[in-house]
Design a protein around this motif. Structure first.
Motif, mmCIF file in Angstrom:
data_model
loop_
_atom_site.group_PDB
_atom_site.id
_atom_site.type_symbol
_atom_site.label_atom_id
_atom_site.label_comp_id
_atom_site.label_asym_id
_atom_site.label_seq_id
_atom_site.Cartn_x
_atom_site.Cartn_y
_atom_site.Cartn_z
ATOM 1 N N ILE A 1 -31.461 27.798 39.977
ATOM 2 C CA ILE A 1 -31.594 27.060 41.246
ATOM 3 C C ILE A 1 -32.069 25.631 40.981
ATOM 4 O O ILE A 1 -31.599 24.683 41.607
ATOM 5 N N GLN A 2 -32.980 25.481 40.038
ATOM 6 C CA GLN A 2 -33.466 24.149 39.694
ATOM 7 C C GLN A 2 -32.324 23.290 39.143
ATOM 8 O O GLN A 2 -32.154 22.126 39.535
ATOM 9 N N GLU A 3 -31.543 23.878 38.236
ATOM 10 C CA GLU A 3 -30.421 23.140 37.643
ATOM 11 C C GLU A 3 -29.371 22.807 38.692
ATOM 12 O O GLU A 3 -28.845 21.685 38.737
ATOM 13 N N LEU A 4 -29.087 23.791 39.527
ATOM 14 C CA LEU A 4 -28.094 23.593 40.582
ATOM 15 C C LEU A 4 -28.521 22.460 41.508
ATOM 16 O O LEU A 4 -27.723 21.592 41.870
ATOM 17 N N GLY A 5 -29.791 22.471 41.852
ATOM 18 C CA GLY A 5 -30.308 21.421 42.723
ATOM 19 C C GLY A 5 -30.155 20.047 42.093
ATOM 20 O O GLY A 5 -29.698 19.096 42.746
ATOM 21 N N GLN A 6 -30.507 19.936 40.815
ATOM 22 C CA GLN A 6 -30.412 18.635 40.150
ATOM 23 C C GLN A 6 -28.976 18.150 40.080
ATOM 24 O O GLN A 6 -28.685 16.959 40.264
ATOM 25 N N GLU A 7 -28.058 19.100 39.819
ATOM 26 C CA GLU A 7 -26.637 18.706 39.766
ATOM 27 C C GLU A 7 -26.150 18.226 41.128
ATOM 28 O O GLU A 7 -25.351 17.283 41.225
ATOM 29 N N LEU A 8 -26.614 18.880 42.199
ATOM 30 C CA LEU A 8 -26.259 18.420 43.547
ATOM 31 C C LEU A 8 -26.851 17.033 43.815
ATOM 32 O O LEU A 8 -26.158 16.134 44.312
ATOM 33 N N MET B 1 -20.970 12.003 36.000
ATOM 34 C CA MET B 1 -22.069 12.932 35.836
ATOM 35 C C MET B 1 -21.842 13.765 34.594
ATOM 36 O O MET B 1 -20.719 13.980 34.172
ATOM 37 N N ALA B 2 -22.926 14.230 33.972
ATOM 38 C CA ALA B 2 -22.806 15.086 32.797
ATOM 39 C C ALA B 2 -22.106 16.384 33.203
ATOM 40 O O ALA B 2 -22.092 16.751 34.369
ATOM 41 N N SER B 3 -21.546 17.085 32.208
ATOM 42 C CA SER B 3 -20.825 18.310 32.505
ATOM 43 C C SER B 3 -21.750 19.316 33.200
ATOM 44 O O SER B 3 -22.749 19.748 32.623
ATOM 45 N N PRO B 4 -21.429 19.659 34.432
ATOM 46 C CA PRO B 4 -22.346 20.527 35.180
ATOM 47 C C PRO B 4 -22.290 21.975 34.702
ATOM 48 O O PRO B 4 -21.222 22.481 34.378
ATOM 49 N N ARG B 5 -23.452 22.624 34.679
ATOM 50 C CA ARG B 5 -23.541 24.028 34.264
ATOM 51 C C ARG B 5 -23.400 24.965 35.449
ATOM 52 O O ARG B 5 -22.933 26.083 35.310
ATOM 53 N N ARG B 6 -23.844 24.529 36.593
ATOM 54 C CA ARG B 6 -23.911 25.422 37.748
ATOM 55 C C ARG B 6 -22.851 25.145 38.796
ATOM 56 O O ARG B 6 -22.652 25.955 39.682
ATOM 57 N N LEU B 7 -22.239 23.979 38.726
ATOM 58 C CA LEU B 7 -21.276 23.580 39.738
ATOM 59 C C LEU B 7 -19.931 23.251 39.108
ATOM 60 O O LEU B 7 -19.868 22.795 37.974
ATOM 61 N N GLN B 8 -18.879 23.477 39.890
ATOM 62 C CA GLN B 8 -17.559 22.961 39.520
ATOM 63 C C GLN B 8 -17.220 21.908 40.564
ATOM 64 O O GLN B 8 -17.193 22.197 41.760
ATOM 65 N N VAL B 9 -17.031 20.686 40.094
ATOM 66 C CA VAL B 9 -16.813 19.581 41.026
ATOM 67 C C VAL B 9 -15.405 19.022 40.845
ATOM 68 O O VAL B 9 -15.021 18.638 39.743
ATOM 69 N N ASN B 10 -14.648 19.026 41.922
ATOM 70 C CA ASN B 10 -13.315 18.412 41.917
ATOM 71 C C ASN B 10 -13.346 17.189 42.812
ATOM 72 O O ASN B 10 -13.725 17.275 43.981
ATOM 73 N N GLU B 11 -12.967 16.079 42.227
ATOM 74 C CA GLU B 11 -12.933 14.835 42.994
ATOM 75 C C GLU B 11 -11.533 14.660 43.566
ATOM 76 O O GLU B 11 -10.547 14.689 42.834
ATOM 77 N N SER B 12 -11.453 14.491 44.869
ATOM 78 C CA SER B 12 -10.167 14.305 45.522
ATOM 79 C C SER B 12 -10.303 13.118 46.458
ATOM 80 O O SER B 12 -10.998 13.199 47.462
#
Lengths: 117, 150
Positions: A31-38, A1-12
């Motif tokens: 909220i719109q950006e956060l939703g799309q990143e989710l 995924m592209a570098s998220p602006r609203r989320l920090q994602v750690n893959e474990s």
């Protein structure tokens, strides 16, 4: 995924642990950006096990709840499991008032969520 | 407003544009006033929720983000009482006709939760007959009206 602006994602292993960068989730654009990143997590990255850690979140609006509900529906459609954790007492009250504590699977801590996923 | 208000009472009236990115500064100023008056913790959270939901509803659903329309807000703040009236220029609505967001069959429908949150977090909440003006109050001496979804 592209570098998220609203989320920090750690893959474990097979689990994506997601933290929110915003302390207050109220701005419509955010909220719109956060939703799309989710949504991208399950629709583009095909993640099947997701922990949403609310440790950093101090406030969220009903618009943010709406986005989480849409995410839950998409997750269910794709067979992804999702657990919410580290929710403050005030925000937990928001979920309880709206009965969303019955829609979402909620655990006290990230460790509790990882143990059952 | 009382003719002789308590010395710590503050009143203000503002007219905000119908833009969803133009009211957070106002909310922040109210929160700062309330903190100066001694409000804290879950009570501040409750008031922020009421402000956020009422103003965004007025802009989005009331004025439909029409830039020619405004949201007029009257507010009274003291160390024990928060009172606010939020009026938009829309046609109004009947809150009794808003579907119950807490109905188990409607939990997966996004939206419509603002009213339930305001009702739960405020001591008192009522719309005028037209449904375009919302009055809310939170008093530290009164318990919350509790969850509206039970």
């Amino acid at each position: 995924m592209a570098s998220p602006r609203r989320l920090q994602v750690n893959e474990s292993a097979s689990i994506s642990v997601v933290r929110f960068k915003d302390q207050k989730i109220i701005d419509p654009v955010a909220i719109q950006e956060l939703g799309q990143e989710l949504f991208d997590l399950i629709e583009k990255d095909d993640r099947k096990k997701i922990v949403l850690n609310f440790d950093n979140v101090e406030f969220l609006s009903s618009a943010a709840l709406g986005k989480l509900i849409t995410f839950e529906k998409k997750a269910k459609r794709t067979g992804a499991q999702m657990i919410l954790t580290n929710i403050s007492p005030e925000i937990y009250q928001v979920f309880a008032i709206t009965n969303l504590d019955k829609l979402f699977k909620i655990k006290d801590s990230e460790a509790d969520a990882l143990a059952v996923l | 407003m009382s003719a002789t208000p308590p010395s710590d009472e503050r009143s203000l009236q503002v007219a905000l544009p119908s833009s969803l990115d133009a009211y957070h500064g106002f909310i922040q100023s109210i929160m700062e006033h309330l903190e100066e008056l001694g409000w804290s913790g879950s009570n501040l959270f409750a008031i922020q929720m009421a402000l956020e939901e009422s103003i965004s509803n007025a802009i989005r659903h009331g004025n439909k983000e029409d830039p020619s329309k405004q949201v007029v807000i009257e507010c009274e703040l003291s160390s024990v009482r928060f009172w606010i009236r939020v009026c938009d220029e829309g046609a109004g609505f009947d809150p009794k006709k808003v579907p119950d967001c807490c109905d188990p069959d409607r939990l997966e429908i996004p939206g419509g939760r603002g009213l339930a949150l305001m009702q739960a977090f405020m001591s008192r909440m009522e719309y005028n007959d037209r449904g375009n003006c919302l009055t809310m109050e939170k008093s530290l001496s009164a318990a919350s009206s509790g969850c509206s979804c039970d």
